[in-house]
Design an enzyme around this catalytic site. Sequence first.
Site, PDB file in Angstrom:
ATOM      1  N   LYS A 198     -65.499 -42.108  24.880  1.00 49.26           N
ATOM      2  CA  LYS A 198     -66.105 -41.178  23.840  1.00 49.26           C
ATOM      3  C   LYS A 198     -66.761 -42.178  22.703  1.00 49.26           C
ATOM      4  O   LYS A 198     -67.865 -41.910  22.403  1.00 49.26           O
ATOM      5  CB  LYS A 198     -64.783 -40.617  23.061  1.00 49.26           C
ATOM      6  CG  LYS A 198     -64.022 -39.566  23.738  1.00 49.26           C
ATOM      7  CD  LYS A 198     -62.874 -38.694  23.060  1.00 49.26           C
ATOM      8  CE  LYS A 198     -62.157 -39.547  22.332  1.00 49.26           C
ATOM      9  NZ  LYS A 198     -61.140 -40.228  23.156  1.00 49.26           N
TER      10      LYS A 198
ATOM     11  N   ARG B 245     -57.297 -33.789  16.692  1.00 45.99           N
ATOM     12  CA  ARG B 245     -56.148 -34.088  17.886  1.00 45.99           C
ATOM     13  C   ARG B 245     -55.069 -33.282  17.980  1.00 45.99           C
ATOM     14  O   ARG B 245     -54.163 -33.465  18.840  1.00 45.99           O
ATOM     15  CB  ARG B 245     -55.920 -35.426  17.471  1.00 45.99           C
ATOM     16  CG  ARG B 245     -56.301 -36.550  18.338  1.00 45.99           C
ATOM     17  CD  ARG B 245     -55.638 -37.742  17.887  1.00 45.99           C
ATOM     18  NE  ARG B 245     -55.537 -39.085  18.884  1.00 45.99           N
ATOM     19  CZ  ARG B 245     -56.706 -39.906  18.914  1.00 45.99           C
ATOM     20  NH1 ARG B 245     -57.819 -39.923  17.944  1.00 45.99           N
ATOM     21  NH2 ARG B 245     -56.620 -40.866  19.628  1.00 45.99           N
TER      22      ARG B 245
ATOM     23  N   ARG C  36     -59.789 -53.606  28.187  1.00 45.30           N
ATOM     24  CA  ARG C  36     -60.752 -53.369  27.010  1.00 45.30           C
ATOM     25  C   ARG C  36     -60.534 -54.615  26.094  1.00 45.30           C
ATOM     26  O   ARG C  36     -59.299 -54.918  25.992  1.00 45.30           O
ATOM     27  CB  ARG C  36     -60.374 -52.202  26.417  1.00 45.30           C
ATOM     28  CG  ARG C  36     -61.167 -51.632  25.113  1.00 45.30           C
ATOM     29  CD  ARG C  36     -61.402 -50.191  24.825  1.00 45.30           C
ATOM     30  NE  ARG C  36     -60.153 -49.630  24.166  1.00 45.30           N
ATOM     31  CZ  ARG C  36     -60.169 -48.363  24.282  1.00 45.30           C
ATOM     32  NH1 ARG C  36     -61.080 -47.424  24.475  1.00 45.30           N
ATOM     33  NH2 ARG C  36     -58.958 -47.753  23.588  1.00 45.30           N
TER      34      ARG C  36
ATOM     35  N   ARG D  76     -56.378 -54.575  21.564  1.00 47.17           N
ATOM     36  CA  ARG D  76     -55.995 -53.628  20.583  1.00 47.17           C
ATOM     37  C   ARG D  76     -54.413 -53.571  20.770  1.00 47.17           C
ATOM     38  O   ARG D  76     -54.196 -53.513  22.055  1.00 47.17           O
ATOM     39  CB  ARG D  76     -56.652 -52.309  20.558  1.00 47.17           C
ATOM     40  CG  ARG D  76     -57.806 -52.059  19.736  1.00 47.17           C
ATOM     41  CD  ARG D  76     -58.492 -50.885  19.805  1.00 47.17           C
ATOM     42  NE  ARG D  76     -57.449 -49.450  19.910  1.00 47.17           N
ATOM     43  CZ  ARG D  76     -58.037 -48.399  20.320  1.00 47.17           C
ATOM     44  NH1 ARG D  76     -59.417 -48.104  20.461  1.00 47.17           N
ATOM     45  NH2 ARG D  76     -57.163 -47.480  20.427  1.00 47.17           N
TER      46      ARG D  76
ATOM     47  N   ARG E  97     -49.706 -42.807  24.853  1.00 46.29           N
ATOM     48  CA  ARG E  97     -50.739 -42.230  24.176  1.00 46.29           C
ATOM     49  C   ARG E  97     -51.397 -41.003  25.074  1.00 46.29           C
ATOM     50  O   ARG E  97     -51.550 -40.040  24.789  1.00 46.29           O
ATOM     51  CB  ARG E  97     -52.081 -43.172  24.114  1.00 46.29           C
ATOM     52  CG  ARG E  97     -51.730 -44.126  22.711  1.00 46.29           C
ATOM     53  CD  ARG E  97     -52.521 -45.477  22.888  1.00 46.29           C
ATOM     54  NE  ARG E  97     -53.809 -45.081  22.821  1.00 46.29           N
ATOM     55  CZ  ARG E  97     -54.868 -46.118  22.998  1.00 46.29           C
ATOM     56  NH1 ARG E  97     -54.443 -47.194  23.550  1.00 46.29           N
ATOM     57  NH2 ARG E  97     -56.244 -45.783  22.869  1.00 46.29           N
TER      58      ARG E  97
HETATM   59  P1  ADP Z   1     -58.486 -43.613  21.442  1.00 47.99           P
HETATM   60  O1  ADP Z   1     -59.174 -42.657  21.712  1.00 47.99           O
HETATM   61  O2  ADP Z   1     -58.676 -44.794  22.315  1.00 47.99           O
HETATM   62  O3  ADP Z   1     -56.758 -43.130  21.852  1.00 47.99           O
HETATM   63  P2  ADP Z   1     -58.501 -43.868  18.554  1.00 47.99           P
HETATM   64  O4  ADP Z   1     -59.338 -45.121  18.008  1.00 47.99           O
HETATM   65  O5  ADP Z   1     -59.151 -42.598  18.524  1.00 47.99           O
HETATM   66  O6  ADP Z   1     -57.928 -44.281  20.165  1.00 47.99           O
HETATM   67  O7  ADP Z   1     -57.229 -43.749  17.948  1.00 47.99           O
HETATM   68  C1  ADP Z   1     -56.204 -44.793  17.814  1.00 47.99           C
HETATM   69  C2  ADP Z   1     -55.094 -44.441  17.068  1.00 47.99           C
HETATM   70  O8  ADP Z   1     -55.390 -43.896  15.695  1.00 47.99           O
HETATM   71  C3  ADP Z   1     -54.171 -43.137  17.712  1.00 47.99           C
HETATM   72  O9  ADP Z   1     -53.336 -43.452  18.545  1.00 47.99           O
HETATM   73  C4  ADP Z   1     -53.298 -42.518  16.353  1.00 47.99           C
HETATM   74  O10 ADP Z   1     -52.380 -43.404  16.412  1.00 47.99           O
HETATM   75  C5  ADP Z   1     -54.538 -42.952  15.251  1.00 47.99           C
HETATM   76  N1  ADP Z   1     -55.515 -41.664  15.204  1.00 47.99           N
HETATM   77  C6  ADP Z   1     -56.657 -41.491  15.385  1.00 47.99           C
HETATM   78  N2  ADP Z   1     -57.260 -40.520  15.054  1.00 47.99           N
HETATM   79  C7  ADP Z   1     -56.131 -39.600  14.527  1.00 47.99           C
HETATM   80  C8  ADP Z   1     -56.123 -38.264  14.478  1.00 47.99           C
HETATM   81  N3  ADP Z   1     -57.242 -37.496  14.432  1.00 47.99           N
HETATM   82  N4  ADP Z   1     -54.887 -37.768  13.982  1.00 47.99           N
HETATM   83  C9  ADP Z   1     -53.802 -38.621  14.177  1.00 47.99           C
HETATM   84  N5  ADP Z   1     -53.823 -39.782  14.337  1.00 47.99           N
HETATM   85  C10 ADP Z   1     -54.972 -40.362  14.772  1.00 47.99           C
END
Ligand code: ADP
Length: 212
Positions: A13, A91, A130, A158, A169
């Site tokens: 994404k 989410r 990654r 990360r 996750r």
């Molecule tokens: P990925 O798409 O690789 O899972 P992101 O960078 O989108 O990673 O998100 C990393 C972390 O940030 C998530 O696991 C969560 O802890 C937090 N996070 C990001 N966006 C949200 C959201 N919309 N609601 C709740 N937590 C979020």
Amino acid sequence: MIIILLGPPGSGKGTSSSVICKKHNLFPLSTGDVLRERIKQPDEFGKHIAKLMSNGELISDEIINQLVKEIVESDKMKSEYDGILFDGYPRTVQQAEFLEKLLADNNQKVNHILLFNIADDAIVKRIVSRRVDRKTGNVYNLISNPPPENTDLELYQRADDKEEVILHRLEVYKKQTEPLIDFYRKNGVVGEVDATLPVEKMIVTANKILAE
Ligand code: ADP
């Protein structure tokens, strides 16, 4: 134009977001990036968020919704961009309902959802390789998109890209985020992208959907 990228972690994404945003002059709103920026401040709030993130847990809907509202309603957004691309938001169904109302209050609506499809085992393989450059935020993959040699990159992994956290996750994604697919299918705006394809091909599919 309002676009949402939906799909499990590691489905490409973020990589697709920058290409699509440049082409359509959209603001790339990655809640993950916003949170990673925020945790650089080591105050109580920053520490609270950092702990949840490194364990692969979601941040509360209230915090995330408020943060998104501030960005969506900012003057910079309205004057400089032709829309927003959401990556990693919404989410949860609660976030999706909040976003519907927020957009309606600002005379906007979701135009396209791009759903990135990929199997779990492929995701785990991808994410453990990654690496991110601390200085630029550029994302590399040791196997499929290796960083250039002989440069002074500061690569790091990360905290939430360790295998055991990735599995959690994925569980969180299935339980909390997958229900959004049906939520948006009802609106008829979901287009599907095969996230196992190389990036250029994924972008071709995405652009076709956006042109429909
Ligand atoms: P990925 O798409 O690789 O899972 P992101 O960078 O989108 O990673 O998100 C990393 C972390 O940030 C998530 O696991 C969560 O802890 C937090 N996070 C990001 N966006 C949200 C959201 N919309 N609601 C709740 N937590 C979020």
